[in-house]
Design a protein around this motif. Structure first.
Motif, PDB file in Angstrom:
ATOM      1  N   SER A 102       0.850  -1.190   0.000  1.00 53.76           N
ATOM      2  CA  SER A 102       0.000   0.000   0.000  1.00 53.76           C
ATOM      3  C   SER A 102       0.880   1.232   0.000  1.00 53.76           C
ATOM      4  O   SER A 102       2.025   1.195   0.454  1.00 53.76           O
ATOM      5  CB  SER A 102      -0.887   0.030   1.247  1.00 53.76           C
ATOM      6  OG  SER A 102      -1.688  -1.114   1.332  1.00 53.76           O
ATOM      7  N   LYS A 103       0.316   2.335  -0.478  1.00 51.62           N
ATOM      8  CA  LYS A 103       1.057   3.595  -0.423  1.00 51.62           C
ATOM      9  C   LYS A 103       0.059   4.727  -0.330  1.00 51.62           C
ATOM     10  O   LYS A 103      -1.124   4.571  -0.654  1.00 51.62           O
ATOM     11  CB  LYS A 103       1.969   3.767  -1.623  1.00 51.62           C
ATOM     12  CG  LYS A 103       1.284   3.799  -2.960  1.00 51.62           C
ATOM     13  CD  LYS A 103       2.289   3.877  -4.090  1.00 51.62           C
ATOM     14  CE  LYS A 103       1.579   3.826  -5.431  1.00 51.62           C
ATOM     15  NZ  LYS A 103       2.513   3.933  -6.536  1.00 51.62           N
ATOM     16  N   VAL A 113      -2.904   4.952   3.789  1.00 52.09           N
ATOM     17  CA  VAL A 113      -2.365   4.265   2.615  1.00 52.09           C
ATOM     18  C   VAL A 113      -3.469   3.459   1.945  1.00 52.09           C
ATOM     19  O   VAL A 113      -4.453   3.080   2.577  1.00 52.09           O
ATOM     20  CB  VAL A 113      -1.168   3.349   2.964  1.00 52.09           C
ATOM     21  CG1 VAL A 113       0.029   4.161   3.433  1.00 52.09           C
ATOM     22  CG2 VAL A 113      -1.545   2.311   4.005  1.00 52.09           C
ATOM     23  N   LEU A 114      -3.268   3.180   0.647  1.00 55.24           N
ATOM     24  CA  LEU A 114      -4.247   2.432  -0.126  1.00 55.24           C
ATOM     25  C   LEU A 114      -3.551   1.296  -0.858  1.00 55.24           C
ATOM     26  O   LEU A 114      -2.522   1.511  -1.504  1.00 55.24           O
ATOM     27  CB  LEU A 114      -4.932   3.364  -1.143  1.00 55.24           C
ATOM     28  CG  LEU A 114      -5.980   2.746  -2.062  1.00 55.24           C
ATOM     29  CD1 LEU A 114      -7.166   2.224  -1.257  1.00 55.24           C
ATOM     30  CD2 LEU A 114      -6.432   3.762  -3.095  1.00 55.24           C
ATOM     31  N   GLY A 115      -4.107   0.093  -0.737  1.00 59.13           N
ATOM     32  CA  GLY A 115      -3.612  -1.081  -1.447  1.00 59.13           C
ATOM     33  C   GLY A 115      -4.777  -1.760  -2.141  1.00 59.13           C
ATOM     34  O   GLY A 115      -5.902  -1.256  -2.152  1.00 59.13           O
ATOM     35  N   SER A 116      -4.508  -2.938  -2.720  1.00 61.17           N
ATOM     36  CA  SER A 116      -5.585  -3.688  -3.360  1.00 61.17           C
ATOM     37  C   SER A 116      -5.266  -5.175  -3.322  1.00 61.17           C
ATOM     38  O   SER A 116      -4.120  -5.575  -3.137  1.00 61.17           O
ATOM     39  CB  SER A 116      -5.798  -3.231  -4.797  1.00 61.17           C
ATOM     40  OG  SER A 116      -4.669  -3.519  -5.574  1.00 61.17           O
ATOM     41  N   GLY A 128     -10.156  -2.662  -3.162  1.00 64.00           N
ATOM     42  CA  GLY A 128      -9.245  -1.740  -2.500  1.00 64.00           C
ATOM     43  C   GLY A 128      -9.233  -1.976  -1.001  1.00 64.00           C
ATOM     44  O   GLY A 128     -10.167  -2.543  -0.429  1.00 64.00           O
ATOM     45  N   TRP A 129      -8.137  -1.551  -0.358  1.00 64.46           N
ATOM     46  CA  TRP A 129      -7.994  -1.674   1.090  1.00 64.46           C
ATOM     47  C   TRP A 129      -7.282  -0.418   1.575  1.00 64.46           C
ATOM     48  O   TRP A 129      -6.118  -0.211   1.279  1.00 64.46           O
ATOM     49  CB  TRP A 129      -7.167  -2.916   1.416  1.00 64.46           C
ATOM     50  CG  TRP A 129      -7.120  -3.270   2.866  1.00 64.46           C
ATOM     51  CD1 TRP A 129      -6.159  -2.894   3.767  1.00 64.46           C
ATOM     52  CD2 TRP A 129      -8.037  -4.083   3.594  1.00 64.46           C
ATOM     53  NE1 TRP A 129      -6.422  -3.416   5.001  1.00 64.46           N
ATOM     54  CE2 TRP A 129      -7.588  -4.154   4.918  1.00 64.46           C
ATOM     55  CE3 TRP A 129      -9.212  -4.749   3.241  1.00 64.46           C
ATOM     56  CZ2 TRP A 129      -8.253  -4.872   5.908  1.00 64.46           C
ATOM     57  CZ3 TRP A 129      -9.871  -5.466   4.222  1.00 64.46           C
ATOM     58  CH2 TRP A 129      -9.396  -5.527   5.532  1.00 64.46           C
ATOM     59  N   ARG A 130      -8.025   0.465   2.248  1.00 65.71           N
ATOM     60  CA  ARG A 130      -7.455   1.707   2.760  1.00 65.71           C
ATOM     61  C   ARG A 130      -7.221   1.588   4.258  1.00 65.71           C
ATOM     62  O   ARG A 130      -8.118   1.181   4.996  1.00 65.71           O
ATOM     63  CB  ARG A 130      -8.387   2.889   2.493  1.00 65.71           C
ATOM     64  CG  ARG A 130      -7.730   4.228   2.827  1.00 65.71           C
ATOM     65  CD  ARG A 130      -8.652   5.392   2.601  1.00 65.71           C
ATOM     66  NE  ARG A 130      -9.406   5.617   3.826  1.00 65.71           N
ATOM     67  CZ  ARG A 130     -10.717   5.782   3.904  1.00 65.71           C
ATOM     68  NH1 ARG A 130     -11.450   5.737   2.815  1.00 65.71           N
ATOM     69  NH2 ARG A 130     -11.304   6.007   5.050  1.00 65.71           N
TER      70      ARG A 130
END
Length: 165
Positions: A102-103, A113-116, A128-130
């Motif tokens: 994530s970034k 941060v946000l990843g997926s 998505g995963w915030r």
């Protein structure tokens, strides 16, 4: 604009800010799989330590989901070149054998941060995963939101920590 050096960041920048999360923590972990339906609430213990001369934080935690033991590790950093927070997350429950990267852009308020991740269907859909980390009074709060492929967001996990040392 000139890029900030690591030494200056550790003295008065984002690397100094990250150090405020370091410590030993205890609290409560909550999990949701659908809106407004709490699936589990369990005690959690964690440590957040500064590693590699303050370049990164390592967050290790242990909790449970119902009767299942859960462990997790976050490595958290701030990249001075891209001016972004970066996280690598693994755990024994949500992530299976994957690593989520994530970034998020720096701001003056919170760490976000946000990843997926893929749903492993064919063709795969990406969710998505915030993750947000912030202090609220004497608590460190880490909240993660799942974001559907259509953009709908809902709370997925929440950790409310109190510092023990």
């Amino acid at each position: 604009m000139e890029k900030m050096s690591f030494a200056i960041s550790l003295e008065r920048g984002k690397h100094l800010d990250l150090q405020s999360f370091a410590g030993k923590w205890k609290g409560t972990s909550r999990v949701w799989f659908e809106p407004d339906v709490l699936a589990d609430e369990s005690p959690i213990e964690g440590t957040i330590e500064s590693i590699l001369e303050g370049r990164f934080l390592l967050h290790r935690y242990a909790t449970q989901f119902k009767d299942r033991e859960v462990e997790g590790v976050y490595m958290i950093g701030f990249d001075l070149q891209s001016n972004q927070f970066q996280v690598a997350w693994v755990d024994s429950f949500h992530m299976s054998t994957a690593i989520m990267f994530s970034k998020g852009n720096a701001n003056d308020h919170d760490f976000e941060v946000l990843g997926s991740f893929s749903d492993h269907q064919q063709p795969p859909q990406y969710w998505g995963w915030r993750t947000d980390m912030h202090f609220e009074k004497e608590e460190l709060i880490i909240v993660a939101y799942m974001i559907s492929p259509t953009g709908q967001s809902q709370i997925a996990t929440e950790i409310r920590y109190h510092r023990t040392t």
